[in-house]
Design a protein around this motif. Structure first.
Motif, mmCIF file in Angstrom:
data_model
loop_
_atom_site.group_PDB
_atom_site.id
_atom_site.type_symbol
_atom_site.label_atom_id
_atom_site.label_comp_id
_atom_site.label_asym_id
_atom_site.label_seq_id
_atom_site.Cartn_x
_atom_site.Cartn_y
_atom_site.Cartn_z
ATOM 1 N N UNK A 95 0.829 -1.205 0.000
ATOM 2 C CA UNK A 95 0.000 0.000 0.000
ATOM 3 C C UNK A 95 0.867 1.261 0.000
ATOM 4 N N UNK A 96 1.890 1.266 0.852
ATOM 5 C CA UNK A 96 2.712 2.479 0.973
ATOM 6 C C UNK A 96 3.478 2.791 -0.294
ATOM 7 N N UNK A 97 3.937 1.769 -0.997
ATOM 8 C CA UNK A 97 4.737 2.024 -2.194
ATOM 9 C C UNK A 97 3.934 1.968 -3.488
ATOM 10 N N UNK A 98 2.871 1.198 -3.506
ATOM 11 C CA UNK A 98 2.156 0.966 -4.770
ATOM 12 C C UNK A 98 0.743 1.527 -4.770
ATOM 13 N N UNK A 99 0.202 1.888 -3.601
ATOM 14 C CA UNK A 99 -1.177 2.374 -3.549
ATOM 15 C C UNK A 99 -2.151 1.281 -3.977
ATOM 16 N N UNK A 100 -3.256 1.710 -4.558
ATOM 17 C CA UNK A 100 -4.310 0.754 -4.920
ATOM 18 C C UNK A 100 -3.960 0.055 -6.235
ATOM 19 N N UNK A 101 -2.912 -0.732 -6.185
ATOM 20 C CA UNK A 101 -2.332 -1.338 -7.379
ATOM 21 C C UNK A 101 -3.142 -2.574 -7.815
ATOM 22 N N UNK A 102 -3.015 -2.916 -9.085
ATOM 23 C CA UNK A 102 -3.600 -4.171 -9.570
ATOM 24 C C UNK A 102 -2.748 -5.333 -9.074
ATOM 25 N N UNK A 103 -3.425 -6.341 -8.549
ATOM 26 C CA UNK A 103 -2.732 -7.464 -7.923
ATOM 27 C C UNK A 103 -3.188 -8.745 -8.612
ATOM 28 N N UNK A 104 -2.235 -9.461 -9.196
ATOM 29 C CA UNK A 104 -2.557 -10.712 -9.897
ATOM 30 C C UNK A 104 -2.027 -11.880 -9.071
ATOM 31 N N UNK A 105 -2.940 -12.745 -8.638
ATOM 32 C CA UNK A 105 -2.546 -13.949 -7.906
ATOM 33 C C UNK A 105 -2.532 -15.107 -8.884
ATOM 34 N N UNK A 106 -1.556 -15.985 -8.745
ATOM 35 C CA UNK A 106 -1.482 -17.105 -9.684
ATOM 36 C C UNK A 106 -0.922 -18.338 -8.994
#
Ligand code: THU
Length: 130
Positions: A95-106
């Motif tokens: 959160x601190x470095x990327x904010x509301x980033x897209x997160x891909x789980x695989x």
């Protein structure tokens, strides 16, 4: 290869470097910055357990130490049927470095799920409170 595949492939490849002799649970992560650069990480365990670093934090810290500051996407790869999400500590760092980033789980079988970090980490504490 599609951009998202490139990110996933990088996370899967990084998982191969995991140092997980205590848990045997190997994780890989990849973060993409605004310039399209990829930075990868794997979990690195320690005999004291508490000093273990997760794959996500290794990837983010590598990126930051290479000068990257704006991030677009993060991928996390593990060998689980129920896709492995970042732990609480990593959610805070992401959160601190990327904010509301897209997160891909695989996982290793091609299963993927794409989320936003905010959905996993609502009402975060961050520098805006300081
Ligand atoms: N781990 C990660 O690297 N990322 C996650 O998202 C979940 C957990 C690592 C930490 C530890 O080395 C092992 O997986 C078991 O918790």
């Amino acid at each position: 290869m599609a951009a998202s595949d490139r990110l996933i492939e990088a996370a899967l490849a990084a998982r191969g470097n995991a140092h997980a002799p205590f848990s045997n649970f190997k994780v890989g992560a990849a973060v993409e910055d605004a310039d399209g650069r990829l930075f990868t990480g794997c979990n690195v365990e320690n005999a004291t357990f508490g000093l273990t670093l997760c794959a996500e934090r290794v990837a983010v810290f590598k990126a930051v130490s290479e000068g990257a500051r704006k991030f677009t996407r993060v991928a996390v790869a593990a060998d689980t049927d129920s896709l492995t999400p970042p732990c609480g500590a990593c959610r805070q760092i992401l959160w601190e470095f990327c904010g509301d980033v897209e997160l891909v789980l695989t996982n290793l079988h091609g299963k993927t799920e794409t989320l936003r970090l905010k959905d996993l980490f609502p009402r975060p504490f961050d520098a805006s409170f300081l």
